[in-house]
Scaffold this motif. Structure first.
Motif, PDB file in Angstrom:
ATOM      1  N   PHE A   1       0.817  -1.220   0.000  1.00  0.00           N
ATOM      2  CA  PHE A   1       0.000   0.000   0.000  1.00  0.00           C
ATOM      3  C   PHE A   1       0.851   1.271   0.000  1.00  0.00           C
ATOM      4  N   PRO A   2       1.869   1.396   0.868  1.00  0.00           N
ATOM      5  CA  PRO A   2       2.743   2.572   0.730  1.00  0.00           C
ATOM      6  C   PRO A   2       3.444   2.631  -0.618  1.00  0.00           C
ATOM      7  N   LEU A   3       3.789   1.464  -1.196  1.00  0.00           N
ATOM      8  CA  LEU A   3       4.417   1.455  -2.517  1.00  0.00           C
ATOM      9  C   LEU A   3       3.508   2.075  -3.557  1.00  0.00           C
ATOM     10  N   MET A   4       2.218   1.719  -3.528  1.00  0.00           N
ATOM     11  CA  MET A   4       1.275   2.279  -4.480  1.00  0.00           C
ATOM     12  C   MET A   4       1.188   3.796  -4.345  1.00  0.00           C
ATOM     13  N   PHE A   5       1.142   4.294  -3.115  1.00  0.00           N
ATOM     14  CA  PHE A   5       1.060   5.739  -2.914  1.00  0.00           C
ATOM     15  C   PHE A   5       2.365   6.426  -3.300  1.00  0.00           C
ATOM     16  N   ASN A   6       3.513   5.783  -3.051  1.00  0.00           N
ATOM     17  CA  ASN A   6       4.787   6.373  -3.459  1.00  0.00           C
ATOM     18  C   ASN A   6       4.873   6.522  -4.967  1.00  0.00           C
ATOM     19  N   ILE A   7       4.434   5.503  -5.674  1.00  0.00           N
ATOM     20  CA  ILE A   7       4.432   5.578  -7.144  1.00  0.00           C
ATOM     21  C   ILE A   7       3.489   6.685  -7.612  1.00  0.00           C
ATOM     22  N   ALA A   8       2.322   6.790  -6.975  1.00  0.00           N
ATOM     23  CA  ALA A   8       1.378   7.848  -7.333  1.00  0.00           C
ATOM     24  C   ALA A   8       1.986   9.226  -7.065  1.00  0.00           C
ATOM     25  N   GLN A   9       2.717   9.381  -5.966  1.00  0.00           N
ATOM     26  CA  GLN A   9       3.356  10.657  -5.658  1.00  0.00           C
ATOM     27  C   GLN A   9       4.394  11.025  -6.707  1.00  0.00           C
ATOM     28  N   ILE A  10       5.198  10.046  -7.119  1.00  0.00           N
ATOM     29  CA  ILE A  10       6.223  10.320  -8.136  1.00  0.00           C
ATOM     30  C   ILE A  10       5.569  10.714  -9.455  1.00  0.00           C
ATOM     31  N   ILE A  11       4.494  10.038  -9.825  1.00  0.00           N
ATOM     32  CA  ILE A  11       3.790  10.379 -11.068  1.00  0.00           C
ATOM     33  C   ILE A  11       3.229  11.796 -10.998  1.00  0.00           C
ATOM     34  N   LEU A  12       2.631  12.138  -9.866  1.00  0.00           N
ATOM     35  CA  LEU A  12       2.030  13.465  -9.723  1.00  0.00           C
ATOM     36  C   LEU A  12       3.078  14.569  -9.716  1.00  0.00           C
ATOM     37  N   VAL A  13       4.207  14.336  -9.048  1.00  0.00           N
ATOM     38  CA  VAL A  13       5.206  15.387  -8.964  1.00  0.00           C
ATOM     39  C   VAL A  13       5.877  15.627 -10.315  1.00  0.00           C
ATOM     40  N   THR A  14       5.844  14.639 -11.201  1.00  0.00           N
ATOM     41  CA  THR A  14       6.478  14.795 -12.515  1.00  0.00           C
ATOM     42  C   THR A  14       5.500  15.219 -13.602  1.00  0.00           C
ATOM     43  N   THR A  15       4.203  15.152 -13.349  1.00  0.00           N
ATOM     44  CA  THR A  15       3.227  15.459 -14.400  1.00  0.00           C
ATOM     45  C   THR A  15       2.269  16.581 -14.041  1.00  0.00           C
ATOM     46  N   ASP A  16       2.029  16.825 -12.762  1.00  0.00           N
ATOM     47  CA  ASP A  16       1.013  17.784 -12.342  1.00  0.00           C
ATOM     48  C   ASP A  16       1.676  18.997 -11.706  1.00  0.00           C
ATOM     49  N   ARG A  17       1.429  20.164 -12.268  1.00  0.00           N
ATOM     50  CA  ARG A  17       2.023  21.393 -11.738  1.00  0.00           C
ATOM     51  C   ARG A  17       1.368  21.847 -10.438  1.00  0.00           C
ATOM     52  N   SER A  18       0.150  21.412 -10.179  1.00  0.00           N
ATOM     53  CA  SER A  18      -0.529  21.792  -8.953  1.00  0.00           C
ATOM     54  C   SER A  18      -0.182  20.802  -7.845  1.00  0.00           C
ATOM     55  N   PRO A  19       0.240  21.290  -6.676  1.00  0.00           N
ATOM     56  CA  PRO A  19       0.632  20.367  -5.605  1.00  0.00           C
ATOM     57  C   PRO A  19      -0.541  19.829  -4.798  1.00  0.00           C
ATOM     58  N   THR A  20      -1.758  20.244  -5.128  1.00  0.00           N
ATOM     59  CA  THR A  20      -2.901  19.865  -4.290  1.00  0.00           C
ATOM     60  C   THR A  20      -3.108  18.356  -4.256  1.00  0.00           C
ATOM     61  N   ALA A  21      -3.220  17.730  -5.425  1.00  0.00           N
ATOM     62  CA  ALA A  21      -3.463  16.289  -5.492  1.00  0.00           C
ATOM     63  C   ALA A  21      -2.304  15.521  -4.867  1.00  0.00           C
ATOM     64  N   GLY A  22      -1.069  15.957  -5.136  1.00  0.00           N
ATOM     65  CA  GLY A  22       0.086  15.279  -4.562  1.00  0.00           C
ATOM     66  C   GLY A  22       0.140  15.405  -3.055  1.00  0.00           C
ATOM     67  N   ALA A  23      -0.222  16.569  -2.533  1.00  0.00           N
ATOM     68  CA  ALA A  23      -0.226  16.758  -1.082  1.00  0.00           C
ATOM     69  C   ALA A  23      -1.284  15.884  -0.424  1.00  0.00           C
ATOM     70  N   VAL A  24      -2.427  15.730  -1.061  1.00  0.00           N
ATOM     71  CA  VAL A  24      -3.473  14.856  -0.521  1.00  0.00           C
ATOM     72  C   VAL A  24      -2.984  13.412  -0.478  1.00  0.00           C
ATOM     73  N   VAL A  25      -2.361  12.959  -1.565  1.00  0.00           N
ATOM     74  CA  VAL A  25      -1.827  11.593  -1.609  1.00  0.00           C
ATOM     75  C   VAL A  25      -0.736  11.415  -0.561  1.00  0.00           C
ATOM     76  N   LEU A  26       0.099  12.439  -0.373  1.00  0.00           N
ATOM     77  CA  LEU A  26       1.165  12.371   0.635  1.00  0.00           C
ATOM     78  C   LEU A  26       0.587  12.238   2.036  1.00  0.00           C
ATOM     79  N   LEU A  27      -0.444  13.009   2.340  1.00  0.00           N
ATOM     80  CA  LEU A  27      -1.089  12.914   3.656  1.00  0.00           C
ATOM     81  C   LEU A  27      -1.698  11.527   3.860  1.00  0.00           C
ATOM     82  N   ILE A  28      -2.405  11.045   2.850  1.00  0.00           N
ATOM     83  CA  ILE A  28      -3.028   9.717   2.964  1.00  0.00           C
ATOM     84  C   ILE A  28      -1.973   8.639   3.149  1.00  0.00           C
ATOM     85  N   ASN A  29      -0.868   8.751   2.423  1.00  0.00           N
ATOM     86  CA  ASN A  29       0.195   7.759   2.527  1.00  0.00           C
ATOM     87  C   ASN A  29       0.772   7.715   3.936  1.00  0.00           C
ATOM     88  N   ASN A  30       0.964   8.888   4.542  1.00  0.00           N
ATOM     89  CA  ASN A  30       1.477   8.924   5.918  1.00  0.00           C
ATOM     90  C   ASN A  30       0.535   8.207   6.879  1.00  0.00           C
TER      91      ASN A  30
END
Length: 356
Positions: A239-268
């Protein structure tokens, strides 16, 4: 003449609508953060209460239990800080949060995964106790996770320093979030190293679990608990692996940090809850055993407990079964391995190696 009056009214209405839309857009990310932290903090607090309700005096003395309590407290503090900072954006948008509190929120979000991953790493100490494992063996086993954790600390520190250097005020830091987030080398490196860190710890643990328990898998109860430990360990990695991969995808493709920050909080939160649920599973099993032990002879296959013949088998979460196949003693790893009966350990000695 009526048309001349209608034009300013329509213009005023359009300006008001635009202002409202802009305000809603500005508070929308904060609203998302509050929902995530409130929901997961409530779940975590409930599990925290259950953890103490199921724990025993023995389990509360163990290292992993104390680390779990520390991790839960940090996660709850993160939720409180995040709620306060984002709530202020909604209810008092014209008075920004102080820079120190804003930076504290960032630190509590980014740094704690190092602690959460270290809790999972403690299971290796159950297999390789410091008191009985040769120093060279410990060096070979723990050199990689130690180095990679040091690398993670350095990368996170450099990332926070780089971000803070972009502005000295809260307004400047908020405005620079998008530019810092998109394709950030620090965040990408941290999450990549986190994947490698967890993969090493889980792989080494499961490999040793398989090697050390393969001679005793003929016993049905022990085999079932080994499978349960395997599923828990894999789940705490997948489960953390899935969220880590999602974070890497978001940080490299999405200029807005909102979705990535939400995924980061959920992962924690998911990481803490995964470790905590495993501890709850162990605590519940141990509590049942503790209450039933004086009344159920068949659980120990003897009139009374004997630490030489009927022994407790535990991994970090729990292997709490009795070996029914003869006189063997407890290895310092906490697993059933046939040894010389002269090397029997006492109950006090055994508790040193039970980390959950």
């Amino acid at each position: 003449m009526h048309s001349d009056l209608a034009t300013p009214l329509m213009s005023s209405a359009a300006d008001s609508e635009a202002t409202i839309d802009a305000f809603v857009s500005s508070i929308h990310p904060s609203f998302d953060y509050i929902i995530v932290t409130t929901a997961f903090s409530a779940c975590l607090f409930t599990l925290f209460v259950i953890l103490f309700a199921l724990s025993t005096k023995e389990s509360r003395r163990r290292l992993a239990f104390r680390l779990n309590v520390l991790a839960i407290c940090i996660a709850l503090v993160t939720g409180i800080l995040s709620g306060v900072s984002n709530g202020k954006v909604i209810v008092d948008p014209f008075n920004p949060l102080s820079t120190s509190v804003f930076l504290a929120v960032i630190v509590f979000i980014i740094f704690p995964p190092l602690l959460y991953d270290s809790i999972l790493l403690t299971r290796l100490f159950a297999l390789y106790p410091l008191s009985s494992t040769p120093p060279f063996t410990l060096l070979k086993i723990f050199a990689f996770p130690f180095c990679i954790k040091c690398g993670r600390v350095i990368v996170i520190t450099l990332g926070v320093r780089s971000y803070v250097g972009t502005g000295l005020t809260t307004e400047a830091l908020i405005q620079d979030q998008s530019s810092f987030w998109f394709r950030s080398p620090y965040l990408t490196a941290e999450w990549t190293m986190q994947i490698a860190d967890n993969l090493y710890s889980v792989s080494l643990f499961l490999y040793n679990l398989y090697i050390r328990t393969s001679p005793i898998k003929r016993t049905r109860g022990i085999a079932e608990r080994i499978r349960q430990i395997f599923y828990i360990s894999v789940a705490n990695f997948v489960f953390p692996l899935m969220f880590n991969i999602a974070q890497i995808i978001l940080v490299t493709t999405d200029r807005s940090p909102t979705a990535g920050a939400v995924v980061l909080l959920i992962n924690n939160y998911v990481t803490v809850m995964g470790v905590l649920c495993a501890t709850l599973w162990f605590s519940g099993s141990e509590r049942v055993r503790t209450h039933n032990e004086p009344f159920s002879d068949h659980m120990l296959n003897s009139p009374k407990p004997n630490f030489g013949r009927g022994r407790v088998v535990r991994e970090e979460w729990e292997l709490n079964c009795i070996n029914e196949e003869g006189s063997v003693t407890r290895d310092t790893t906490g697993l059933d391995i046939g040894m010389d009966p002269r090397q029997l350990t006492t109950p006090e000695k055994e508790s040193e190696y039970i980390l959950v």
